[in-house]
Structures are given as structure tokens and as C-alpha cells.
Design a protein around this motif. Structure first.
Motif, PDB file in Angstrom:
ATOM      1  N   ALA B 159      20.033   3.037  19.932  1.00 49.42           N
ATOM      2  CA  ALA B 159      21.079   3.700  20.118  1.00 49.42           C
ATOM      3  C   ALA B 159      22.519   2.607  19.192  1.00 49.42           C
ATOM      4  O   ALA B 159      22.782   2.635  18.572  1.00 49.42           O
ATOM      5  CB  ALA B 159      21.779   4.023  21.006  1.00 49.42           C
ATOM      6  N   ALA B 160      21.946   1.448  19.505  1.00 46.70           N
ATOM      7  CA  ALA B 160      22.347   0.478  19.225  1.00 46.70           C
ATOM      8  C   ALA B 160      23.001  -0.097  18.102  1.00 46.70           C
ATOM      9  O   ALA B 160      23.802  -0.301  17.289  1.00 46.70           O
ATOM     10  CB  ALA B 160      22.237  -1.079  20.193  1.00 46.70           C
ATOM     11  N   ARG B 161      21.712  -0.095  16.869  1.00 45.49           N
ATOM     12  CA  ARG B 161      21.342   0.154  15.622  1.00 45.49           C
ATOM     13  C   ARG B 161      21.543   0.845  15.653  1.00 45.49           C
ATOM     14  O   ARG B 161      21.496   1.153  13.734  1.00 45.49           O
ATOM     15  CB  ARG B 161      19.651  -0.693  15.767  1.00 45.49           C
ATOM     16  CG  ARG B 161      19.739  -1.257  15.993  1.00 45.49           C
ATOM     17  CD  ARG B 161      17.968  -2.183  16.188  1.00 45.49           C
ATOM     18  NE  ARG B 161      17.221  -3.309  17.099  1.00 45.49           N
ATOM     19  CZ  ARG B 161      17.573  -4.998  16.289  1.00 45.49           C
ATOM     20  NH1 ARG B 161      17.952  -4.718  14.916  1.00 45.49           N
ATOM     21  NH2 ARG B 161      17.473  -6.229  17.096  1.00 45.49           N
ATOM     22  N   ALA B 162      21.562   2.261  15.732  1.00 48.35           N
ATOM     23  CA  ALA B 162      21.832   3.588  14.653  1.00 48.35           C
ATOM     24  C   ALA B 162      22.661   3.544  13.882  1.00 48.35           C
ATOM     25  O   ALA B 162      24.299   3.214  14.729  1.00 48.35           O
ATOM     26  CB  ALA B 162      21.231   4.808  15.709  1.00 48.35           C
ATOM     27  N   ASP B 163      23.331   4.452  12.985  1.00 46.20           N
ATOM     28  CA  ASP B 163      24.633   4.972  11.775  1.00 46.20           C
ATOM     29  C   ASP B 163      25.114   5.980  13.079  1.00 46.20           C
ATOM     30  O   ASP B 163      25.932   6.053  13.134  1.00 46.20           O
ATOM     31  CB  ASP B 163      23.818   4.698  11.352  1.00 46.20           C
ATOM     32  CG  ASP B 163      23.303   4.047  10.018  1.00 46.20           C
ATOM     33  OD1 ASP B 163      23.893   2.486   9.912  1.00 46.20           O
ATOM     34  OD2 ASP B 163      22.066   3.907   9.804  1.00 46.20           O
ATOM     35  N   ARG B 164      24.307   6.508  13.409  1.00 45.25           N
ATOM     36  CA  ARG B 164      24.340   7.999  14.279  1.00 45.25           C
ATOM     37  C   ARG B 164      23.313   8.330  15.136  1.00 45.25           C
ATOM     38  O   ARG B 164      22.481   8.342  14.803  1.00 45.25           O
ATOM     39  CB  ARG B 164      23.870   8.522  12.407  1.00 45.25           C
ATOM     40  CG  ARG B 164      24.773  10.387  12.930  1.00 45.25           C
ATOM     41  CD  ARG B 164      24.498  11.084  11.031  1.00 45.25           C
ATOM     42  NE  ARG B 164      23.577  11.025  11.170  1.00 45.25           N
ATOM     43  CZ  ARG B 164      23.430  12.097  10.186  1.00 45.25           C
ATOM     44  NH1 ARG B 164      24.195  12.909   9.529  1.00 45.25           N
ATOM     45  NH2 ARG B 164      22.158  12.430   9.959  1.00 45.25           N
ATOM     46  N   VAL B 165      24.428   8.466  16.305  1.00 46.29           N
ATOM     47  CA  VAL B 165      23.864   8.600  17.943  1.00 46.29           C
ATOM     48  C   VAL B 165      24.043  10.775  17.648  1.00 46.29           C
ATOM     49  O   VAL B 165      25.143  10.658  18.176  1.00 46.29           O
ATOM     50  CB  VAL B 165      23.642   8.033  18.366  1.00 46.29           C
ATOM     51  CG1 VAL B 165      23.030   9.329  19.714  1.00 46.29           C
ATOM     52  CG2 VAL B 165      22.808   6.907  18.216  1.00 46.29           C
ATOM     53  N   VAL B 166      23.263  11.217  18.070  1.00 44.35           N
ATOM     54  CA  VAL B 166      23.284  12.593  18.207  1.00 44.35           C
ATOM     55  C   VAL B 166      22.720  13.193  19.115  1.00 44.35           C
ATOM     56  O   VAL B 166      21.313  13.249  19.348  1.00 44.35           O
ATOM     57  CB  VAL B 166      22.828  13.956  17.069  1.00 44.35           C
ATOM     58  CG1 VAL B 166      23.157  15.748  17.469  1.00 44.35           C
ATOM     59  CG2 VAL B 166      23.910  12.951  15.831  1.00 44.35           C
ATOM     60  N   LEU B 167      23.488  13.961  20.694  1.00 40.34           N
ATOM     61  CA  LEU B 167      23.024  15.045  21.087  1.00 40.34           C
ATOM     62  C   LEU B 167      22.767  15.971  20.990  1.00 40.34           C
ATOM     63  O   LEU B 167      24.167  16.835  21.067  1.00 40.34           O
ATOM     64  CB  LEU B 167      23.874  14.320  22.927  1.00 40.34           C
ATOM     65  CG  LEU B 167      23.426  15.041  24.132  1.00 40.34           C
ATOM     66  CD1 LEU B 167      22.483  14.005  24.702  1.00 40.34           C
ATOM     67  CD2 LEU B 167      24.375  14.644  25.313  1.00 40.34           C
ATOM     68  N   VAL B 168      21.684  16.441  20.698  1.00 35.68           N
ATOM     69  CA  VAL B 168      21.860  18.132  20.730  1.00 35.68           C
ATOM     70  C   VAL B 168      21.576  18.902  22.145  1.00 35.68           C
ATOM     71  O   VAL B 168      20.839  18.312  23.270  1.00 35.68           O
ATOM     72  CB  VAL B 168      20.279  18.610  19.732  1.00 35.68           C
ATOM     73  CG1 VAL B 168      19.639  19.864  20.167  1.00 35.68           C
ATOM     74  CG2 VAL B 168      20.292  17.698  18.827  1.00 35.68           C
ATOM     75  N   VAL B 169      22.640  19.127  22.359  1.00 39.36           N
ATOM     76  CA  VAL B 169      22.794  20.811  23.613  1.00 39.36           C
ATOM     77  C   VAL B 169      22.493  22.067  22.770  1.00 39.36           C
ATOM     78  O   VAL B 169      23.145  22.890  22.018  1.00 39.36           O
ATOM     79  CB  VAL B 169      24.049  20.256  24.478  1.00 39.36           C
ATOM     80  CG1 VAL B 169      24.151  21.500  25.071  1.00 39.36           C
ATOM     81  CG2 VAL B 169      24.470  18.652  24.553  1.00 39.36           C
TER      82      VAL B 169
END
Lengths: 180, 180, 180
Positions: B159-169
């Protein structure tokens, strides 16, 4: 004209997701109470043991006389279809309903389809409560794994049709779909 | 120029988190398919039992002929580094990869570092799927506790390196980092 | 004037929720460190076994000399009330505190009320860390179910009084209440 008024009263179909003891039922009640009373409470719980009986009684005490309670441990679609035409409905909760269907070995896919039909033909606001149960370690128990899978798929199906999806965390709403 | 086009095609590195049966794989596929085909599917699953074999087959059926499948139960960094230079990549999923590394008693920290290097040198969109497993009661099983710790730390590092973090619910994306 | 300065220094009361190994402690530390040093670290952990002792030592190493550590496995309200009047406070974490209260068979409701009083009379920023534990399958163990219920209710009570509630996912903050 009452139906019309309620129908334009914001989103028709709301899915309220949350963990155990997250305040999701209380939030869902307040969402239904944004419509005019009386309101219909569709209870899917069956008081199978003392722990559950105490919980049901506690929830009922919290609600007032403006609520009509309908028990529907299995035939949720029927309860929604036959409820008074002008009342907003709270279904609490899909997790117990799913658990009841599993215990009675019903055809879950068929029952979910019946629910989807009842949901989408209903003309008054409908709020459904469900548990999010998939954020832990894989359960060792095979039956628990199966339940987790079914619950996850059910939540996805309802969410896809909902106007609004809310994740309740510590009593507070996070809007996953739609807006306050 | 294809590389350049893809490279400017929005965020390069996306982490898709979700619970069991949350719709995270499906969401991640659609995210990759925003790039031009063909796409590379890096599968970390090994069909160790019937339950898993059925799941793998089901996922494969859902994808079409525009997908090239690469199996990488352990050498994820190698699979990413050697994949066709112009294709967007989906890695599904880091949780099974971590589980495989644990079973084979590999040096997890070293493998994660190799993954980080491969991720950050890749020039095409890369979408990684991972489970969020830490929102339950502390598992009684020590191995499960260890896995939960490792998964949590791995997710933080990616997550620290990602451009985008998505939590799918329930099949729906919540953007934890970056925007749609 | 220092108290006044800190008091106007943004939200007074922040609840940081997260799963296991989510980076919630690290996020909470950074939130406290937005105030001027020295800072007070209220530790609720007791090193009952090697696993926990190692974790405590690791967290302590990460903090520097600007932190004063106060141990409060049970009397959290007392620790908050008697802490140096001008320092921001980090409480890490409510989950271990709740667990300690249960082990010692204290009156949990009374202790939570004492905490609420101490929280709301405190004039400097206060950041409390807690676990979200209710997003898994119902635990088979009755004690675990009871803990899950108590933790959920505690989180709701603190969240209701907090100026800011943050859910940490993979080291990243999602704002459930209030804004950055």
C-alpha cells in the motif's frame, strides 16, 4: 398519494452492512424513521437460545409503538410483498435469514432470487441489514467457510441492486454507494 | 509507443484489498481491463484440493481469450519481471502467494523485497489483489496469528508504494488511496 | 498558554480503529506528534508472554526520547487524569485494556464511564487506539463472542464522543468521522 410521496423520499433500497456490535441495526432504524410512520420491522431472528432471546427483546424494547413487527425467519420475500403498501420496511437481518435457510436446507439461490424480485417491486423505502463476515482468517470449520462464501455473495447481489450501501463502523456510517 | 501510452494510462500500481467473497477479483479484473488487451493474469493459486480447483476453474471461465495466464505460486517477482513488456498485469492474489511461501518456508522478507523491486520497475499497469484478514477476533491457532501478522505487514508495504489502494466491500470500491 | 495552544490545535479526541497489523499504532503516533512534544504514551499492555513482550519492546524502540511512557493496564481513567497537563496523550490500546478488565473481572461499564469522564475533561489532544474485531465469522468460543460484543460497544461509545474517528487500512487512514 402516500406511496408516491414515500417513493420520492430519497433512495428506495438501502443495504446497511456492519460487523458484530457495530451499531448497524440502530443506524438502519434511524434510516427507516426518516420516512413517515408507521414502520414495519421484519425480524428474521428466531429465539433459539437464551442469548438470542435476550438480544431480540432488547432490540424490540428500543423500538416504539410506531413499529409493526413481522416475523419472517424464512419467507422474507413473502413478508416484503404482503406488508402494508404505504410503510417503509426494515429487514433485520439478512445474516440470520441466510443462516435459517442453511439450517433448513432450502435452495438458497432460489430464495435470493425471490427476495430480489420482492425488493425491486416494492414501492416504499426498504432498508436491509446484513453482516460483513469476510475480513478474518479463513475459518477452520467447513460449514463456517461455506456460510462466509454465501454471505459474501448475497451481500454483493443486494449491493448491486441497492441505491445506497452503507458500512457502519463504531456506530458511524461510511457511504460505499450513494450519498447521505 | 505502446508502453508510453499504457504508462500514462492512469495509476501504475493498484492494490485491491477485500474480504472473502467480496468481489475483489472481479473488481481487479475490470481495473486491468481499462488498459488495452492482451492482459496477463498471474495466478498464485495451486489447486491443492477440490475446493480450490473448482474456484480456480470458475475464475478462469469468467475471463476470456484476451487473458494470458501465468502460474506463479512462489516466484511472483520473476513472473512480473519477465511478462510481456506491453501488457497490463493482474496478480491474484498476494494472500495465496504468502501462504505458499510460508508452506515452503521461504524467506518472506526477501521475497517481498524482490516483489517490491519488480513492481516498481514495471512500466505497465499492475493490479495486485490481497485479502484483508485482520478484522476478526485473535485466532486461537498460533500459525493463523502468524499468517495474520505477515499479511497485515505485506499489505502495508504494498500500500505504501501503490498509487491507488481500493477496499472492495460487497463488490463496490472504497478508495483508501488515490481516486477513481 | 501552552494548554490553550494545544487545545485549539485541531480535534481534541481521536479514535483510531484498525485490524491486526494494520499500522494503526504508527498512524496514531504520527497523529499525536502533530502536537508539540513531550508526548505521553499510555501503555495498556502487560508483557504476559514472550510474544507480547517482544511486541511491546518493538513499539517502544520505535518511539524516541520525546515520549514519556505510563503503564496503565487497568486504571486508564486515572492515567489520563493525572498525566502532565500540557502534553498530548496516546492510549495504545483500548483492546488490551478491555481484555485486562475482563481477566480481572472488573465492572466494565463503570470503568468505561470513568474513561469517558476523563476523556471529556482532558484539555489536550487525546488519541485512543482500538481494534475493530467484529468483521469475521461468529467465534465458536463463548468468551470470544463476549469480548467481541464488549469491544464493539466500547468502540461505539468512544466514537460517539470523538471529534475524529479514523479507520486504518493497510497503514492508510479512512476518515469515518471528522476530516484530516
Amino acid at each position: 398519494m402516500v406511496d408516491g410521496l414515500l417513493a420520492s423520499d430519497g433512495p428506495q433500497l438501502t443495504l446497511v452492512l456492519g460487523g458484530a456490535r457495530s451499531g448497524k441495526s440502530r443506524y438502519a432504524e434511524s434510516a427507516v424513521m426518516a420516512s413517515r410512520p408507521p414502520w414495519i420491522y421484519v425480524a428474521t431472528a428466531e429465539p433459539l437460545d437464551d442469548e438470542m432471546a435476550a438480544r431480540i427483546a432488547k432490540h424490540r424494547d428500543r423500538r416504539g409503538r410506531d413499529w409493526q413487527t413481522v416475523e419472517a425467519p424464512l419467507d422474507l420475500a413473502g413478508a416484503i410483498s404482503t406488508a402494508a403498501a404505504s410503510s417503509a420496511i426494515l429487514v433485520d437481518c439478512l445474516t440470520l435469514w441466510l443462516s435459517n435457510l442453511m439450517l433448513k436446507e432450502r435452495d438458497i439461490d432460489a430464495e435470493v432470487e425471490r427476495l430480489e424480485t420482492a425488493m425491486t417491486t416494492r414501492k416504499t423505502p426498504l432498508v436491509l441489514v446484513s453482516n460483513e463476515v469476510g475480513f478474518g482468517i479463513v475459518p477452520e470449520n467447513a460449514q463456517a467457510r461455506r456460510f462466509r462464501d454465501l454471505q459474501g455473495r448475497l451481500n454483493q447481489r443486494i449491493a448491486a441492486r441497492a441505491d445506497r450501501v452503507v458500512l457502519v463502523v463504531a456506530g458511524l456510517p461510511m457511504f460505499v454507494k450513494g450519498t447521505p
